[in-house]
Design a protein around this motif. Sequence first.
Motif, PDB file in Angstrom:
ATOM      1  N   GLU B 173      86.404 -23.571  24.577  1.00 26.53           N
ATOM      2  CA  GLU B 173      85.480 -24.800  24.986  1.00 26.53           C
ATOM      3  C   GLU B 173      85.439 -24.595  26.238  1.00 26.53           C
ATOM      4  O   GLU B 173      84.035 -24.488  26.887  1.00 26.53           O
ATOM      5  CB  GLU B 173      86.014 -26.057  24.599  1.00 26.53           C
ATOM      6  CG  GLU B 173      86.049 -26.554  23.269  1.00 26.53           C
ATOM      7  CD  GLU B 173      85.878 -28.026  23.083  1.00 26.53           C
ATOM      8  OE1 GLU B 173      86.500 -28.705  24.003  1.00 26.53           O
ATOM      9  OE2 GLU B 173      85.361 -28.449  22.164  1.00 26.53           O
ATOM     10  N   ALA B 174      86.531 -24.186  26.967  1.00 31.84           N
ATOM     11  CA  ALA B 174      86.606 -24.110  28.653  1.00 31.84           C
ATOM     12  C   ALA B 174      85.644 -22.625  28.847  1.00 31.84           C
ATOM     13  O   ALA B 174      84.693 -22.770  29.727  1.00 31.84           O
ATOM     14  CB  ALA B 174      87.888 -23.548  29.151  1.00 31.84           C
ATOM     15  N   CYS B 175      85.664 -21.907  28.043  1.00 26.55           N
ATOM     16  CA  CYS B 175      84.836 -20.595  28.336  1.00 26.55           C
ATOM     17  C   CYS B 175      83.316 -20.632  27.811  1.00 26.55           C
ATOM     18  O   CYS B 175      82.573 -20.424  28.720  1.00 26.55           O
ATOM     19  CB  CYS B 175      85.258 -19.446  27.321  1.00 26.55           C
ATOM     20  SG  CYS B 175      87.023 -18.641  27.715  1.00 26.55           S
ATOM     21  N   TRP B 176      82.916 -21.625  26.824  1.00 24.56           N
ATOM     22  CA  TRP B 176      81.772 -21.840  26.622  1.00 24.56           C
ATOM     23  C   TRP B 176      81.043 -22.635  27.516  1.00 24.56           C
ATOM     24  O   TRP B 176      80.144 -22.350  27.958  1.00 24.56           O
ATOM     25  CB  TRP B 176      81.688 -22.643  25.139  1.00 24.56           C
ATOM     26  CG  TRP B 176      82.397 -21.988  23.927  1.00 24.56           C
ATOM     27  CD1 TRP B 176      82.193 -20.398  23.953  1.00 24.56           C
ATOM     28  CD2 TRP B 176      82.842 -22.195  22.814  1.00 24.56           C
ATOM     29  NE1 TRP B 176      82.883 -20.234  22.782  1.00 24.56           N
ATOM     30  CE2 TRP B 176      82.977 -21.091  22.101  1.00 24.56           C
ATOM     31  CE3 TRP B 176      82.980 -23.509  22.162  1.00 24.56           C
ATOM     32  CZ2 TRP B 176      83.816 -21.141  20.663  1.00 24.56           C
ATOM     33  CZ3 TRP B 176      83.589 -23.769  20.984  1.00 24.56           C
ATOM     34  CH2 TRP B 176      83.971 -22.504  20.216  1.00 24.56           C
ATOM     35  N   ASN B 177      82.009 -23.612  28.012  1.00 26.72           N
ATOM     36  CA  ASN B 177      81.469 -24.481  28.977  1.00 26.72           C
ATOM     37  C   ASN B 177      81.035 -23.810  30.444  1.00 26.72           C
ATOM     38  O   ASN B 177      80.261 -24.325  31.108  1.00 26.72           O
ATOM     39  CB  ASN B 177      82.292 -25.709  29.345  1.00 26.72           C
ATOM     40  CG  ASN B 177      82.103 -26.852  28.457  1.00 26.72           C
ATOM     41  OD1 ASN B 177      81.064 -27.549  28.825  1.00 26.72           O
ATOM     42  ND2 ASN B 177      82.784 -27.084  27.518  1.00 26.72           N
ATOM     43  N   MET B 178      81.768 -22.759  30.542  1.00 25.17           N
ATOM     44  CA  MET B 178      81.369 -21.793  31.762  1.00 25.17           C
ATOM     45  C   MET B 178      80.205 -20.769  31.320  1.00 25.17           C
ATOM     46  O   MET B 178      79.908 -19.883  32.218  1.00 25.17           O
ATOM     47  CB  MET B 178      82.349 -21.111  32.223  1.00 25.17           C
ATOM     48  CG  MET B 178      83.255 -22.076  33.246  1.00 25.17           C
ATOM     49  SD  MET B 178      84.851 -21.326  33.873  1.00 25.17           S
ATOM     50  CE  MET B 178      85.707 -21.128  32.551  1.00 25.17           C
ATOM     51  N   GLY B 179      79.578 -21.056  30.132  1.00 26.97           N
ATOM     52  CA  GLY B 179      78.430 -20.145  29.711  1.00 26.97           C
ATOM     53  C   GLY B 179      78.925 -18.750  29.516  1.00 26.97           C
ATOM     54  O   GLY B 179      78.031 -17.867  29.393  1.00 26.97           O
ATOM     55  N   ALA B 180      80.118 -18.785  28.733  1.00 26.51           N
ATOM     56  CA  ALA B 180      80.462 -17.425  28.049  1.00 26.51           C
ATOM     57  C   ALA B 180      79.919 -17.331  26.865  1.00 26.51           C
ATOM     58  O   ALA B 180      79.947 -18.398  26.089  1.00 26.51           O
ATOM     59  CB  ALA B 180      81.866 -17.155  27.987  1.00 26.51           C
ATOM     60  N   THR B 181      79.589 -16.158  26.344  1.00 27.90           N
ATOM     61  CA  THR B 181      78.935 -16.052  24.875  1.00 27.90           C
ATOM     62  C   THR B 181      80.414 -16.019  24.126  1.00 27.90           C
ATOM     63  O   THR B 181      81.353 -15.800  24.670  1.00 27.90           O
ATOM     64  CB  THR B 181      78.196 -14.730  24.913  1.00 27.90           C
ATOM     65  OG1 THR B 181      79.280 -13.572  25.014  1.00 27.90           O
ATOM     66  CG2 THR B 181      77.193 -14.740  25.577  1.00 27.90           C
TER      67      THR B 181
END
Lengths: 260, 289
Positions: B173-181
Motif C-alpha cells: 500500500e505504501a508503494c502504491w500510494n507513492m505512485g509505484a506501479t
Amino acid sequence: MNSPARDDYAVHTVMLNLWYGTFQALFDINLDVKKGIITSLIGPSGCGKSTYLRSVNRINERLGYVRTEGTIEVLGKNILDANVEILQVRKQIGMVFQRPNPLPLSIRDNILFGHNIHMRGQKSSKFDREDVVESALRRVLLWDKVKDRLQRKATELSLEEQQKLCIARLLPVKPAVLLMDEPCSALDPKGTEAVEELIWELRGDFTILIVTHNMAQARRASEECIFMLMGKVIEHGATEEVFLTPRQSETADYIEGRYG
Amino acid sequence: MFAATELNQRDKNTQTLFRMGFMLVTALLILPVLLILATLVYKGGSIISAEFLFGDPTNGMREGGIFPALYGTVWLVAVALLVSVPLGVAAAVYLSEYAGDNWFTRVINLAIINLAGVPSIVHALFGVGAFVLFFGIGTSILAASLTLAIMTLPVVIVATRESLQAVPREFREACWNMGATRWQTIRRVVLPNAVSGILTGVILEVSRTTGETAPIMFTGAAFFLPFLPESVFDQTMALSLHLYVITTQVPGVPEALPFGVALVLIGMVLLMNSFSIALRMWLRGRKKW
Ligand SMILES: Nc1ncnc2c1ncn2[C@@H]1O[C@H](COP(=O)(O)OP(=O)(O)OP(=O)(O)O)[C@@H](O)[C@H]1O
Ligand SMILES: [Mg+2]
C-alpha cells in the motif's frame, strides 16, 4: 453562500457517492478543501472518514468492489475522469497512515523511493540524490537525528521517527495535497506532539487533510474542520466556530462526547 | 501463602510428563536420519577417495569411480533448476500479485496441488511422451531435466507464493500510494523480501531432484556411458540411477560400492542444502524489517 474562486480549492468534491459492494458508505458528499491550510476531518468510528480520504487518492479502487459516483476535482481536474493517469494522481496526493509504514529499506532508500520512481529519465546525479535526502529529512526535523545512519533499516527508528520518515518520503515528489489518516494514533503523547508540530510546520506548502479522533488535536492543529456522520458531511467551517458555535445539534453532541 | 498446593504439584508433574514425551518423539524422529548416515559412513566411507569421486567406473561398474554419474547429476539438477525456478517464480508472482480470485486462478491452484501429488513414475511417462517423443528432443539431459522441472514446479510455486504473501500488505500500500506501479512494487520491495522464502522452496527442490530416479530413467539417464555428455542433447549417467543399477542389475558388486555412491549422493544434497541455508541466513540478515 458566495462562492470563492475555484482556484482557492485544492480538493473540490461534488455529489460524491460511494458503495462497497451494495453497502453505501458515502452519501452526496459536497466538500471544498481550501488550498494551503490544514483541514481536520472528525466523526464517530465508521462514519466514512477514511473512505473519503481513500477516494481522494483513488486507493480504494484496489479493492475491486468499490463503486464511485460524482466528481472529485483536485487542483481543478476531476480525478475520477477516465483519462486520468492514476500514477500522476498519487504523485500529487501523498498519504500518511495510522500505523507508520516505512518500507523495508534503508532510511535513505525510503526517502528516495518516490524520487526514483517519478524522476526517472531525468538525470539525477548522486549529488542531487544526497540533496534530496537531506532536504526531505530536514523538512521533517529528522536530519540531525539520522544523518549518521542513513543506511540503517528504517524500521529501527522509533514510531515517532518512522512516522516523520513516512511524511518525509512524500516530499521529494512534491505533492500538492497530503492526506493523513489518524497519523498520531499509534504514537505516545510526546510523539503525537512532535508530529503535530511537524504537520503545523508543513502548513502553507501543502494542503493537508487530516483525520483524527482526538478533539483536542483537531482544535489545536487545524484551521478548518469537517464533521461527518454516517457517510454524510454534517458541518464544515472554521475550526473555532465548529467547536464553539456548532450550527448542527449532531455536531454539538459529538463534540461534547455524546457519541461513542 | 505462596506455597505450592497439591494441585500445583500435580499440574507440574503433568507438565513434565508431556514435555519429556514431546522431546522423546522429536529425538525418535532424528534417529533414523542418524542411523542412515551412520550405516552409510560405516559401510561405504572407506571407499570414498579422490579416485572414487573423479575416476571412471571400470570392470562393468564393479570397480573404479563414479565421476560420470556425479557429473551427470550436477547437469541434470542445474538445468532443471534453470527451467523451474524462473517459471515457478513468474507463475507465483502472477498468481499472488496480479491475478484476482476468480475461476481461472482457482483452476490453476487446483492444477498445482494435483501436480504436486502426481507420482514420479507418471511424470516419467509424461516426459517420455511429451519431451522425448512429441517435441522430438530425444532421450537427453534436456528431456530429463524438463521432466524434473515439471515435477518440482509445484514446490517452487507454492513456496514462492507463500513467501510473497508473507510480505506485509502495508508495504504494498505504501508503494502504491507513492505512485509505484505493481511491477515497481514487486521488484523493489516485495521480491527482495521474499527471496529467503523462495530459496527454501529451491532447497527442497534441489534435494528432491538430486535423488529422483524414475523421471530420468526413460528420458535421459543411461545405465552406462563410456563418455561424458557434451551438451544438453546428450544422454548422461546419474548418481541415483547408477545406484539403482549397481544394486539391482549388476551381479558381484562389492558391498562398499553402493554404500559409497549413496554416501556421495546424500553428501551432495547436504552440501547444497547447507549452502542454500547459509545463503538464506545471509539474505535474512540483510532484510530491512
Ligand atoms: N473495505 C471495506 N469493505 C466494506 N466495507 C467497508 C470497507 N472499509 C470500510 N467499510 C465500511 O464503510 C464504513 C466507513 O468506514 P471508514 O473506514 O471510512 O470509517 P472511518 O470513519 O474511517 O472509521 P474509523 O474512525 O473507525 O477509522 C464503515 O461502515 C465500514 O464498515
Ligand atoms: Mg478510519
